[in-house]
Design an enzyme around this catalytic site. Structure first.
Site, PDB file in Angstrom:
ATOM      1  N   GLY A 171       0.821  -1.205   0.000  1.00 41.61           N
ATOM      2  CA  GLY A 171       0.000   0.000   0.000  1.00 41.61           C
ATOM      3  C   GLY A 171       0.854   1.254   0.000  1.00 41.61           C
ATOM      4  O   GLY A 171       2.086   1.201   0.067  1.00 41.61           O
ATOM      5  N   PHE A 172       0.185   2.379  -0.055  1.00 45.12           N
ATOM      6  CA  PHE A 172       0.849   3.683  -0.116  1.00 45.12           C
ATOM      7  C   PHE A 172       1.779   3.890   1.079  1.00 45.12           C
ATOM      8  O   PHE A 172       2.996   4.051   0.929  1.00 45.12           O
ATOM      9  CB  PHE A 172      -0.243   4.755  -0.180  1.00 45.12           C
ATOM     10  CG  PHE A 172       0.204   6.169   0.018  1.00 45.12           C
ATOM     11  CD1 PHE A 172       1.400   6.638  -0.528  1.00 45.12           C
ATOM     12  CD2 PHE A 172      -0.589   7.059   0.727  1.00 45.12           C
ATOM     13  CE1 PHE A 172       1.793   7.960  -0.352  1.00 45.12           C
ATOM     14  CE2 PHE A 172      -0.212   8.377   0.894  1.00 45.12           C
ATOM     15  CZ  PHE A 172       0.991   8.823   0.363  1.00 45.12           C
ATOM     16  N   ILE A 173       1.244   3.831   2.285  1.00 46.41           N
ATOM     17  CA  ILE A 173       2.062   4.028   3.484  1.00 46.41           C
ATOM     18  C   ILE A 173       2.978   2.839   3.703  1.00 46.41           C
ATOM     19  O   ILE A 173       4.148   2.994   4.073  1.00 46.41           O
ATOM     20  CB  ILE A 173       1.155   4.260   4.711  1.00 46.41           C
ATOM     21  CG1 ILE A 173       0.333   5.536   4.528  1.00 46.41           C
ATOM     22  CG2 ILE A 173       1.982   4.341   5.995  1.00 46.41           C
ATOM     23  CD1 ILE A 173      -0.797   5.696   5.528  1.00 46.41           C
ATOM     24  N   TYR A 221     -16.297   3.100   8.400  1.00 50.29           N
ATOM     25  CA  TYR A 221     -14.834   2.984   8.375  1.00 50.29           C
ATOM     26  C   TYR A 221     -14.256   3.437   9.715  1.00 50.29           C
ATOM     27  O   TYR A 221     -13.460   2.734  10.346  1.00 50.29           O
ATOM     28  CB  TYR A 221     -14.253   3.830   7.244  1.00 50.29           C
ATOM     29  CG  TYR A 221     -12.776   4.113   7.395  1.00 50.29           C
ATOM     30  CD1 TYR A 221     -11.836   3.098   7.231  1.00 50.29           C
ATOM     31  CD2 TYR A 221     -12.316   5.391   7.706  1.00 50.29           C
ATOM     32  CE1 TYR A 221     -10.481   3.347   7.381  1.00 50.29           C
ATOM     33  CE2 TYR A 221     -10.967   5.650   7.860  1.00 50.29           C
ATOM     34  CZ  TYR A 221     -10.057   4.628   7.695  1.00 50.29           C
ATOM     35  OH  TYR A 221      -8.716   4.881   7.849  1.00 50.29           O
ATOM     36  N   LYS A 235     -12.263   1.317  12.893  1.00 55.22           N
ATOM     37  CA  LYS A 235     -10.952   1.695  13.411  1.00 55.22           C
ATOM     38  C   LYS A 235     -11.000   1.941  14.917  1.00 55.22           C
ATOM     39  O   LYS A 235     -10.071   1.584  15.656  1.00 55.22           O
ATOM     40  CB  LYS A 235     -10.434   2.937  12.676  1.00 55.22           C
ATOM     41  CG  LYS A 235      -9.958   2.648  11.262  1.00 55.22           C
ATOM     42  CD  LYS A 235      -8.774   1.699  11.281  1.00 55.22           C
ATOM     43  CE  LYS A 235      -8.072   1.587   9.962  1.00 55.22           C
ATOM     44  NZ  LYS A 235      -6.884   0.719  10.028  1.00 55.22           N
TER      45      LYS A 235
END
Length: 336
Positions: free
Chosen positions: A11-13, A153, A157
């Site tokens: 993924g991006f991170i 979402y 979390k």
């Protein structure tokens, strides 16, 4: 050589974090499902670059697969675990909430069960600024109430934070939850505003600007976020003696668990963010002004004092610099 397990590694991170850990001499095991929520080619390219390092191992599977993580922990015995894998996106959680239940809730449960069986030295789990929900007290501080999430979402979390706390308390697992704030930068996700705005502006198409542009975000450059995560790896929480927590710390009184904001500590007006993209692209944006989308919040703003107290670090990249780097990457990647 310390071993780090990073979920969501393509993924991006995840890509930037794995790169940083490899540079720091870690052996890194990356687990990623390579889902098609956005362009898989982007994930494949990130993973291919990571695989150029001999100390990186890639595994492509879903974290929610029963016992997959337990077997992985048993085989690899990671010293550090950074859990980034999740179904992301506030808006998509309205359309397909089940994917959030499976990945974010079931997947995190599998991770916690694996850690219970084979405890690492430290686990760091990604949360989000969206956990603050309807809280209007800003800047957001880790000790503020976070009880009224605005999207499914965000709810998953916040549930992850609570699940992790219970495991930290019951099984003495050192866990740090980090809440990050609107992360952006090169190799970013195509569903994020910066990517969509840049693409539309360069193609001469209008951009959708929600809440008629009256929104603020604490835009955090990806390498600043990764620096914060890297430093937090060595800031292992310890259950406080007699339940006494230092003032300003989010450390649990009954567990080696805390939550830490990683943000730029600067609420930037959306119109100013768009202006930075216009400057970087050299083109004016045609704005399609729209009302607020369900599940969104009008503003986010991090208090990063605890991060600085624990690590000596505070994110510092300004929006104009970060946006310029993204646009340069975008032009190079898409050969524009």
């Amino acid at each position: 050589m310390r071993t780090a397990l990073v979920t969501g590694s393509a993924g991006f991170i995840g890509y930037f974090l794995c790169t940083r850990l490899l540079d720091d001499g870690f052996r890194v095991i990356g687990l990623d499902a390579m889902t098609d929520y956005y362009d898989v080619k982007l994930k494949q390219r990130r993973q291919q670059m990571l695989l150029q390092n001999e100390h990186f191992t890639a595994l492509n599977d879903r974290i929610e697969t029963p016992d997959l993580l337990k077997e992985l922990f048993s085989r690899e015995t990671p010293d550090v675990v950074v859990h980034l894998a999740a179904q992301a996106g506030v808006r998509y959680s309205i359309e397909n909430p089940r994917s959030y239940l499976e990945s974010n809730i079931n997947g995190t449960f599998e991770l916690l069960e694996a850690a219970r069986a084979h405890p690492p030295e430290h686990m760091l789990l990604a949360s989000t600024s969206s956990a603050y929900g309807a809280n209007t007290h800003m800047p957001y501080t880790e000790t503020d109430k976070a009880d009224h999430q605005m999207s499914f979402y965000a709810a998953t979390k916040k549930a992850n934070e609570n699940m992790a706390h219970s495991y930290a308390h019951l099984f003495e697992l050192p866990i740090t939850m980090f809440r990050f704030f609107t992360v952006y930068g090169p190799w970013g996700r195509p569903d994020m505003a910066l990517f969509k705005f840049t693409k539309a502006i360069l193609e001469g198409k209008p951009i959708d600007v929600y809440n008629f542009g009256d929104m603020k975000r604490d835009f955090t450059y990806v390498e600043d976020l990764v620096e914060g995560i890297r430093l937090l790896i060595d800031a292992v929480p310890v259950r406080p003696a007699e339940g006494v927590v230092p003032e300003g710390d989010s450390l649990s009184p009954v567990a080696p668990w805390r939550v830490v904001n990683i943000g730029n500590s600067n609420a930037v007006q959306l119109t100013d963010f768009i202006a930075a993209i216009e400057k970087a692209t050299g083109r004016a944006a045609e704005r399609n002004l729209m009302p607020m989308q369900p599940g969104d919040v009008p503003a986010t703003w991090a208090n990063a004092d605890l991060l600085q107290e624990l690590t000596g670090y505070r994110p510092k990249t300004d929006v104009e610099t970060g946006v310029k780097r993204f646009v340069e990457w975008y032009r190079a990647y898409y050969e524009i």
